[in-house]
Design an enzyme around this catalytic site. Structure first.
Site, PDB file in Angstrom:
ATOM      1  N   THR A 177      34.286 -21.381  -5.358  1.00  0.00           N
ATOM      2  CA  THR A 177      34.270 -20.740  -3.653  1.00  0.00           C
ATOM      3  C   THR A 177      34.530 -21.981  -2.861  1.00  0.00           C
ATOM      4  O   THR A 177      34.604 -22.918  -3.061  1.00  0.00           O
ATOM      5  CB  THR A 177      32.888 -20.116  -3.295  1.00  0.00           C
ATOM      6  OG1 THR A 177      32.090 -19.372  -3.963  1.00  0.00           O
ATOM      7  CG2 THR A 177      32.619 -19.913  -1.361  1.00  0.00           C
ATOM      8  N   VAL A 206      27.860  -8.104  -4.540  1.00  0.00           N
ATOM      9  CA  VAL A 206      28.523  -9.340  -3.639  1.00  0.00           C
ATOM     10  C   VAL A 206      27.459 -10.297  -3.868  1.00  0.00           C
ATOM     11  O   VAL A 206      26.390 -10.140  -4.485  1.00  0.00           O
ATOM     12  CB  VAL A 206      27.947  -8.676  -2.431  1.00  0.00           C
ATOM     13  CG1 VAL A 206      27.542  -9.621  -1.396  1.00  0.00           C
ATOM     14  CG2 VAL A 206      28.625  -7.804  -1.988  1.00  0.00           C
ATOM     15  N   GLY A 207      27.952 -11.962  -4.222  1.00  0.00           N
ATOM     16  CA  GLY A 207      27.275 -12.549  -4.066  1.00  0.00           C
ATOM     17  C   GLY A 207      26.945 -13.444  -2.822  1.00  0.00           C
ATOM     18  O   GLY A 207      26.183 -12.648  -2.348  1.00  0.00           O
ATOM     19  N   ASP A 208      26.810 -14.416  -2.979  1.00  0.00           N
ATOM     20  CA  ASP A 208      26.161 -15.750  -2.215  1.00  0.00           C
ATOM     21  C   ASP A 208      27.271 -15.831  -0.879  1.00  0.00           C
ATOM     22  O   ASP A 208      26.492 -15.876   0.867  1.00  0.00           O
ATOM     23  CB  ASP A 208      25.183 -16.987  -2.409  1.00  0.00           C
ATOM     24  CG  ASP A 208      26.841 -17.546  -2.813  1.00  0.00           C
ATOM     25  OD1 ASP A 208      27.724 -17.220  -4.160  1.00  0.00           O
ATOM     26  OD2 ASP A 208      26.561 -18.606  -2.741  1.00  0.00           O
ATOM     27  N   GLY A 229      28.807 -21.786  -6.983  1.00  0.00           N
ATOM     28  CA  GLY A 229      27.849 -21.911  -7.607  1.00  0.00           C
ATOM     29  C   GLY A 229      27.531 -19.996  -7.951  1.00  0.00           C
ATOM     30  O   GLY A 229      28.238 -19.468  -7.105  1.00  0.00           O
ATOM     31  N   GLY A 231      26.099 -17.570  -7.497  1.00  0.00           N
ATOM     32  CA  GLY A 231      25.781 -16.576  -6.151  1.00  0.00           C
ATOM     33  C   GLY A 231      24.210 -15.787  -6.181  1.00  0.00           C
ATOM     34  O   GLY A 231      23.357 -16.340  -5.040  1.00  0.00           O
TER      35      GLY A 231
HETATM   36  N1  ASP Z   1      29.215 -18.420  -5.182  1.00  0.00           N
HETATM   37  C1  ASP Z   1      30.058 -17.791  -5.616  1.00  0.00           C
HETATM   38  C2  ASP Z   1      29.984 -16.156  -5.642  1.00  0.00           C
HETATM   39  O1  ASP Z   1      28.660 -15.891  -6.696  1.00  0.00           O
HETATM   40  C3  ASP Z   1      31.155 -18.082  -6.143  1.00  0.00           C
HETATM   41  C4  ASP Z   1      31.270 -19.704  -7.210  1.00  0.00           C
HETATM   42  O2  ASP Z   1      30.929 -19.897  -5.976  1.00  0.00           O
HETATM   43  O3  ASP Z   1      31.469 -19.744  -7.987  1.00  0.00           O
HETATM   44  O4  ASP Z   1      30.023 -14.896  -5.772  1.00  0.00           O
END
Ligand code: ASP
Length: 315
Positions: A177, A206-208, A229, A231
């Protein structure tokens, strides 16, 4: 006493109620600073800093930095060129938060290249904080955003190759991200967070990154934080909000990031097999970064200088 470098503690080391960090204890830094995740944070910082050095505010800077990554087709984890979900759809998540505590967010947005700017419009031109999916797309179009196919030939090829084996990708293999935390010459803080999420995720996941308090949190009195990372784990621990609240309790930015990660390490019996990285920027301009495993790259720009750094995982 280093860990809680501002906190007053009693004889037994307890926090004395009322000794929490507050605005008078933190003198605002007024030298523009930007901190961003990963190596694509470097060009994002250049653009964001240009905005700050011309006297722009932190929100304009964070948005401009995020837009750079969203437009970059070579970046396969943000915006145009992002890897799709398991059905071949590129679905984007983003959010912004400004120095007045306003927030805007979009999730599961398709065919619009700049989710971060749509999130800012949600913040500034609606009564809401979050729009998702088709509603977010229609809102974007009503605000003049153009529809584009976000699936590049390269990402399509990778998705087709993945379809043959349909292996569950570990998150750190395929997604990142861009989070940008900015502080302007008035000492105000703002942030932006944007991603195409976990590659080959379930359709609708949907992630964080668009969740206020998880992927991003800004409190103009104390500081800001953002995550990258896995989410799902960041959402379950309200990660970015937690980092900011720990700074409020007196933790230094780096210790706040580490403590938020420690909780995840504990809940996975000391052996999480995924990556999470936090960046934090305190009101006085002090930064902190930590990650769970392996290495995490981040970029810091101060004035004319913009550098990439690496931090090693806690475990
Ligand atoms: N945090 C993001 C998600 O989980 C992706 C990432 O940063 O690796 O969608």
């Amino acid at each position: 006493m280093e860990r809680r470098d501002f906190i007053k503690t009693g004889a037994f080391g307890f926090t004395i109620p009322g000794s929490l960090m507050n605005a008078d204890k933190l003198k605002a830094n007024i030298n523009p600073i930007i901190i961003s995740t990963w190596n694509f944070g470097l060009p994002a910082n250049d653009i964001a800093m240009e905005v700050l050095l011309k006297g722009g505010n932190a929100m304009d800077a964070a948005e401009a930095g995020a837009r750079h990554a969203e437009a970059d087709s070579k970046n396969s984890s943000v915006g145009f060129g992002g890897l799709p979900d398991e059905n071949g759809h590129v679905t984007l998540d983003a959010c912004v938060m400004d120095s007045r505590g306003n927030a805007g967010s979009v999730a599961f947005l398709q065919n619009i290249q700049h989710p971060v700017s749509v999130a800012r419009k949600v913040m500034e031109e609606t009564k809401h904080v979050m729009l998702v999916g088709e509603g977010a797309r229609q809102f974007a179009i009503s605000k003049g955003f153009k529809e584009t196919n976000l699936l590049t030939e390269k990402s399509k090829k990778e998705w087709k190759a993945w379809q043959k084996e349909r292996r569950t990708m570990t998150p750190h293999e395929t997604h990142d991200t861009l989070s940008v935390l900015a502080q302007d010459a008035k000492g105000n803080l703002a942030g932006a967070c944007t991603t195409s999420g976990w590659a080959y995720k379930m359709h609708g996941r949907v992630g964080d990154s668009p969740i206020i308090g998880a992927g991003l949190y800004v409190d103009n009195e104390i500081g800001s934080s953002a995550a990258t990372g896995l989410g799902e784990e960041v959402i379950k621990t309200t990660g970015s909000f937690l980092v900011v609240e720990l700074m409020r309790q007196g933790y230094s930015p780096i210790d706040a990031c580490k403590e938020a990660l420690d909780r995840i390490i504990k809940s996975h019996n000391g052996k999480p097999d995924f990556q999470i990285g936090y960046i934090a920027l305190r009101k006085d301009g002090k930064v902190g970064v930590a990650c769970l495993k392996w290495e995490f790259e981040y970029a810091i720009a101060r004035g004319e200088e913009n550098k990439l750094y690496k931090v090693k995982g806690l475990i």
